[in-house]
Design a protein around this motif. Structure first.
Motif, PDB file in Angstrom:
ATOM      1  N   PRO A  32      48.712  40.491  -5.184  1.00  0.00           N
ATOM      2  CA  PRO A  32      49.798  41.513  -5.262  1.00  0.00           C
ATOM      3  C   PRO A  32      49.908  42.383  -3.952  1.00  0.00           C
ATOM      4  O   PRO A  32      49.007  42.374  -3.143  1.00  0.00           O
ATOM      5  N   PRO A  33      50.868  43.096  -3.826  1.00  0.00           N
ATOM      6  CA  PRO A  33      52.244  43.407  -4.771  1.00  0.00           C
ATOM      7  C   PRO A  33      53.027  41.882  -4.636  1.00  0.00           C
ATOM      8  O   PRO A  33      53.237  41.478  -3.554  1.00  0.00           O
ATOM      9  N   VAL A  34      53.482  41.357  -5.399  1.00  0.00           N
ATOM     10  CA  VAL A  34      54.262  40.264  -5.529  1.00  0.00           C
ATOM     11  C   VAL A  34      54.934  40.087  -6.986  1.00  0.00           C
ATOM     12  O   VAL A  34      54.788  40.715  -8.061  1.00  0.00           O
ATOM     13  N   SER A  35      56.284  39.899  -6.499  1.00  0.00           N
ATOM     14  CA  SER A  35      57.428  39.680  -7.783  1.00  0.00           C
ATOM     15  C   SER A  35      57.209  38.255  -8.251  1.00  0.00           C
ATOM     16  O   SER A  35      56.646  37.168  -7.659  1.00  0.00           O
ATOM     17  N   ALA A  36      57.536  38.031  -9.483  1.00  0.00           N
ATOM     18  CA  ALA A  36      57.397  36.943 -10.134  1.00  0.00           C
ATOM     19  C   ALA A  36      57.862  35.750  -9.364  1.00  0.00           C
ATOM     20  O   ALA A  36      59.028  35.793  -9.220  1.00  0.00           O
ATOM     21  N   ARG A  37      57.220  34.436  -9.266  1.00  0.00           N
ATOM     22  CA  ARG A  37      57.989  33.530  -8.648  1.00  0.00           C
ATOM     23  C   ARG A  37      57.500  32.017  -9.239  1.00  0.00           C
ATOM     24  O   ARG A  37      56.489  32.208  -9.930  1.00  0.00           O
ATOM     25  N   ILE A  38      58.071  31.016  -8.905  1.00  0.00           N
ATOM     26  CA  ILE A  38      57.614  29.790  -9.287  1.00  0.00           C
ATOM     27  C   ILE A  38      56.537  29.259  -8.442  1.00  0.00           C
ATOM     28  O   ILE A  38      56.354  29.212  -7.188  1.00  0.00           O
ATOM     29  N   ILE A  39      55.463  28.958  -8.889  1.00  0.00           N
ATOM     30  CA  ILE A  39      54.221  28.268  -8.408  1.00  0.00           C
ATOM     31  C   ILE A  39      54.037  26.697  -8.659  1.00  0.00           C
ATOM     32  O   ILE A  39      53.941  26.370  -9.665  1.00  0.00           O
ATOM     33  N   SER A  40      53.832  26.079  -7.457  1.00  0.00           N
ATOM     34  CA  SER A  40      53.702  24.504  -7.591  1.00  0.00           C
ATOM     35  C   SER A  40      52.225  24.272  -7.891  1.00  0.00           C
ATOM     36  O   SER A  40      51.419  24.856  -6.841  1.00  0.00           O
ATOM     37  N   PRO A  41      51.856  23.729  -8.622  1.00  0.00           N
ATOM     38  CA  PRO A  41      50.612  23.023  -8.775  1.00  0.00           C
ATOM     39  C   PRO A  41      50.224  21.875  -8.229  1.00  0.00           C
ATOM     40  O   PRO A  41      50.901  21.089  -7.936  1.00  0.00           O
ATOM     41  N   GLU A  42      48.912  21.551  -8.229  1.00  0.00           N
ATOM     42  CA  GLU A  42      48.313  20.314  -7.527  1.00  0.00           C
ATOM     43  C   GLU A  42      47.459  19.366  -8.730  1.00  0.00           C
ATOM     44  O   GLU A  42      46.624  20.245  -9.100  1.00  0.00           O
ATOM     45  N   LEU A  43      47.714  18.315  -8.795  1.00  0.00           N
ATOM     46  CA  LEU A  43      46.974  17.607  -9.563  1.00  0.00           C
ATOM     47  C   LEU A  43      45.521  17.158  -9.082  1.00  0.00           C
ATOM     48  O   LEU A  43      45.704  16.718  -7.873  1.00  0.00           O
ATOM     49  N   VAL A  44      44.457  17.651  -9.556  1.00  0.00           N
ATOM     50  CA  VAL A  44      42.964  17.425  -8.975  1.00  0.00           C
ATOM     51  C   VAL A  44      42.513  16.179  -9.376  1.00  0.00           C
ATOM     52  O   VAL A  44      41.787  15.693  -8.716  1.00  0.00           O
ATOM     53  N   GLY A  45      42.687  15.961 -11.017  1.00  0.00           N
ATOM     54  CA  GLY A  45      41.999  14.596 -11.390  1.00  0.00           C
ATOM     55  C   GLY A  45      42.108  14.362 -12.923  1.00  0.00           C
ATOM     56  O   GLY A  45      42.843  15.102 -13.472  1.00  0.00           O
ATOM     57  N   THR A  46      41.628  13.274 -13.378  1.00  0.00           N
ATOM     58  CA  THR A  46      41.844  13.147 -14.721  1.00  0.00           C
ATOM     59  C   THR A  46      40.446  13.188 -15.288  1.00  0.00           C
ATOM     60  O   THR A  46      39.420  12.484 -14.807  1.00  0.00           O
ATOM     61  N   VAL A  47      40.367  13.780 -16.644  1.00  0.00           N
ATOM     62  CA  VAL A  47      39.113  14.002 -17.550  1.00  0.00           C
ATOM     63  C   VAL A  47      39.122  13.073 -18.816  1.00  0.00           C
ATOM     64  O   VAL A  47      40.140  12.953 -19.441  1.00  0.00           O
ATOM     65  N   THR A  48      38.310  12.125 -19.195  1.00  0.00           N
ATOM     66  CA  THR A  48      38.209  11.436 -20.490  1.00  0.00           C
ATOM     67  C   THR A  48      37.492  11.923 -21.440  1.00  0.00           C
ATOM     68  O   THR A  48      36.220  12.368 -21.119  1.00  0.00           O
ATOM     69  N   VAL A  49      37.991  12.294 -22.602  1.00  0.00           N
ATOM     70  CA  VAL A  49      37.238  12.815 -23.708  1.00  0.00           C
ATOM     71  C   VAL A  49      37.102  11.679 -24.765  1.00  0.00           C
ATOM     72  O   VAL A  49      38.359  11.349 -25.167  1.00  0.00           O
ATOM     73  N   ASN A  50      36.030  11.174 -25.239  1.00  0.00           N
ATOM     74  CA  ASN A  50      36.238  10.178 -26.174  1.00  0.00           C
ATOM     75  C   ASN A  50      35.153  10.647 -27.452  1.00  0.00           C
ATOM     76  O   ASN A  50      33.938   9.975 -27.290  1.00  0.00           O
ATOM     77  N   VAL A  51      35.512  11.452 -28.032  1.00  0.00           N
ATOM     78  CA  VAL A  51      34.697  11.996 -29.250  1.00  0.00           C
ATOM     79  C   VAL A  51      35.448  11.756 -30.575  1.00  0.00           C
ATOM     80  O   VAL A  51      36.508  11.739 -30.688  1.00  0.00           O
TER      81      VAL A  51
END
Length: 339
Positions: A32-51
């Motif tokens: 801040p201070p900042v007006s609302a804007r579009i934020i681009s994300p980054e793919l970090v990795g993939t997690v497996t859940v097998n339960v």
């Protein structure tokens, strides 16, 4: 230092593999201070859940002992509780493993179908309380069962390592069995613990959903007794009216004082909604500093029982705005400018 948010999608991105494959995303938190804007994300990795039931990873927290992110799966009655550690950058290779949390007592089942999580100190230990991962189990929809929330702790070390316990002075058999919440009628699916200034009531649960009929709000959380306070209503900074969001949420404080972290910026409280909307919450200080679980002083800036939510950005997460993928877990990590 720079602040990065982490979240996980709830869609299996590779149905040909066993279990479910959930993608982890990272994005810059605006200063801040900042007006609302579009934020681009980054793919970090993939997690497996097998339960059992392959429940989503909805509870995220940043460990104040090492600055790494862990996730907890959502409650699934009778199912397995798992914790997945170090899902932030650098992402482990091979992918991180889900560790089963053993129930104490063995009859324990988590309540609800939604969850929030964060690290904090175990205030049941008087001297040098160890780190634990706190976990909310919550249900907002009366058609799914009782509306309410229960608090749990996942042990990380010593004799309590890889255990899960309900937090309540005298839990009933139904509360332990996960059929009744310890906080009936109070719903919260995001959890943020203030590890900058530790204390048993220096934590908040968030509820941006109107499924339970009471609008967007915070609740103070007592980490020793498992109690949630009466609501702290959230006002929209644009309209000064009660915030109309009606989405599941994640919640996080910005200051996580792990060793080597040189961040000296002011403490901030941020919420991520499942559709990628990012809110900063201000005016909560009176509530957090109030004794016990009262609503706070009547002389606070916003009056007792109110805080302000300001939209600071929309994270452009895949399929979030369409609602085909939800992003409910949220935590913040202090990282170098270059990652």
């Amino acid at each position: 230092m720079a602040l990065y948010g982490y979240t996980i999608g709830d869609v299996d991105v590779n149905s040909t593999l066993a279990g479910e494959q959930f993608q982890v995303y990272r994005f810059l938190i605006p200063v801040p201070p900042v007006s609302a804007r579009i934020i681009s994300p980054e793919l970090v990795g993939t997690v497996t859940v097998n339960v059992t039931g392959n429940p989503d990873l909805e509870g995220l927290g940043t460990n104040y002992t090492n600055g790494r992110v862990s996730a907890v799966n959502e409650p699934n009655f009778g199912g397995t509780t798992v914790r997945v550690s170090s899902i932030d950058r650098p992402f482990p290779s091979p992918a991180p493993v889900a560790v089963t949390q053993n129930r104490v007592p063995a009859t324990l089942n988590r309540f609800g179908s939604e969850t929030g999580a964060d690290f904090g100190r175990d205030f049941s230990v008087a001297t040098n309380p160890p780190a634990v991962l706190y976990n909310l189990g919550a249900n907002a929809d009366a058609s799914d069962g009782p509306v309410g929330t229960s608090l749990y702790k996942l042990g990380l070390s010593g004799t309590s390592a890889n255990t899960i316990q309900i937090i309540d002075a005298t839990p009933t058999a139904a509360e332990t069995a996960g059929t009744t919440p310890t906080n009936p009628g109070i719903y919260a699916d995001g959890l943020a613990v203030d590890n900058l200034t530790p204390g048993r009531t220096r934590a908040f649960g968030s509820d941006f959903s109107n499924v339970d009929g009471d609008g967007a709000q915070l609740h103070k959380v007592d980490l020793l007794t498992g109690q949630l306070s009466a609501p702290i209503q959230l006002r929209d900074s644009e309209t000064n009216q009660l915030l109309a969001a009606n989405k599941d949420s994640g919640l996080a404080f910005t200051r996580v004082p792990f060793p080597g972290n040189t961040d000296t910026s002011p403490q901030r409280l941020i919420a991520l909604l499942e559709n990628g909307f990012l809110y900063e919450i201000t005016g909560y200080e009176d509530e957090l500093n109030a004794s016990g679980l009262s609503l706070g002083s009547a002389t606070g800036t916003n009056g007792a029982g109110f805080a302000t939510a300001t939209l600071i950005g929309v994270v452009n997460l895949p399929n979030a705005l369409s609602g085909s993928t939800d992003y409910e877990g949220f935590t913040i990590v202090n990282e170098g400018i270059n990652g």
